[in-house]
Enzyme design. Structure first.
Site, short mmCIF file in Angstrom:
data_model
loop_
_atom_site.label_atom_id
_atom_site.label_comp_id
_atom_site.label_asym_id
_atom_site.label_seq_id
_atom_site.Cartn_x
_atom_site.Cartn_y
_atom_site.Cartn_z
N THR A 15 0.64 -4.10 -8.03
CA THR A 15 0.16 -3.65 -6.73
C THR A 15 -1.14 -2.91 -6.98
OG1 THR A 15 0.84 -2.64 -4.65
CG2 THR A 15 1.22 -1.35 -6.62
N LYS A 47 3.29 1.24 1.01
CA LYS A 47 3.50 1.90 -0.27
C LYS A 47 2.94 3.32 -0.30
CE LYS A 47 3.07 -2.67 -2.18
NZ LYS A 47 2.20 -3.58 -2.89
N GLY A 59 1.76 7.72 -3.01
CA GLY A 59 1.77 6.26 -3.11
C GLY A 59 2.36 5.86 -4.45
N SER A 138 -1.67 -3.10 -10.96
CA SER A 138 -2.38 -4.18 -11.65
C SER A 138 -3.83 -4.29 -11.18
CB SER A 138 -1.65 -5.51 -11.45
OG SER A 138 -1.57 -5.82 -10.08
N ALA A 170 -8.53 -6.88 -4.12
CA ALA A 170 -7.75 -8.01 -3.61
C ALA A 170 -8.43 -9.35 -3.91
CB ALA A 170 -7.51 -7.87 -2.12
N THR A 176 -2.55 -8.29 -5.72
CA THR A 176 -3.05 -7.40 -4.68
C THR A 176 -3.52 -8.25 -3.50
OG1 THR A 176 -3.79 -5.80 -6.34
CG2 THR A 176 -4.78 -5.61 -4.16
#
Length: 185
Positions: A15, A47, A59, A138, A170, A176
């Site tokens: 994440t 999260k 988080g 990650s 992302a 992500t």
């Protein structure tokens, strides 16, 4: 050719959670992707949480059940120490390192108040960043690099830096996604 051996387990924190302290504000954001193995199971997970009378952001990166367990433990520490973030973080890090059941949790926790930010881990780590920027998961290194560049080279606020840096992460990290949730103090 000799076989290479790994030393110790390699764990993926699939994440991205990013905390930015910039321009007198603090913002924390995370993507919404939940994976199980190599399959995406959910796109819109939350999260990030507000804790202790909405004065603390938290988080997690790691397994969802372990992250929620850490939220609960950390919230109890905040209550016990009347919202004192530093004391609650120190006590949770100590418990996490020494408690046999807690030690098995596979997650990292990022917490922040209007004054301080910390990264907590099960090995007893309690890290406060020099530059007000923290990232885990990650996609953490990608988000952190983007946030540093944005903080140094733009006039964006903390919230906007989090949003843009997570969008960049992302685009790079397969664990992500771009369904980002951001909270700001």
């Amino acid at each position: 050719m000799p076989r290479q051996r790994r030393i110790g387990p390699v764990k993926s924190r699939a994440t991205t959670v990013l905390c930015v302290r910039h321009g007198g504000k603090v913002a924390m954001g995370a993507d919404g992707q939940v994976t199980l193995g190599n399959a995406v199971m959910k796109h819109g997970a939350h999260k990030i949480r507000r804790l202790y009378k909405d004065s603390v952001l938290a988080g997690f990166a790691g397994t969802a059940a372990d992250g929620f367990a850490l939220f609960t433990r950390f919230e109890a520490k905040l209550e016990e120490y009347h919202g004192n973030l530093e004391r609650a973080a120190v006590e949770l890090a100590r418990d996490w390192r020494t408690d046999r059941a807690l030690r098995r949790l596979e997650a990292l926790l990022v917490v922040a108040s209007d004054k301080r930010s910390y990264l907590l881990s099960g090995t007893g780590d309690l890290i406060e960043p020099d530059d007000g920027l923290l990232a885990v998961g990650s996609g953490g290194p990608c988000a952190l690099a983007a946030a540093r560049a944005l903080a140094r080279r733009t006039d964006l606020g903390a919230r906007e830096i989090v949003e843009e840096a997570l969008k960049i992460a992302a685009e790079i990290d397969i664990y992500t996604n771009d369904r980002i949730v951001v909270e700001e103090l």
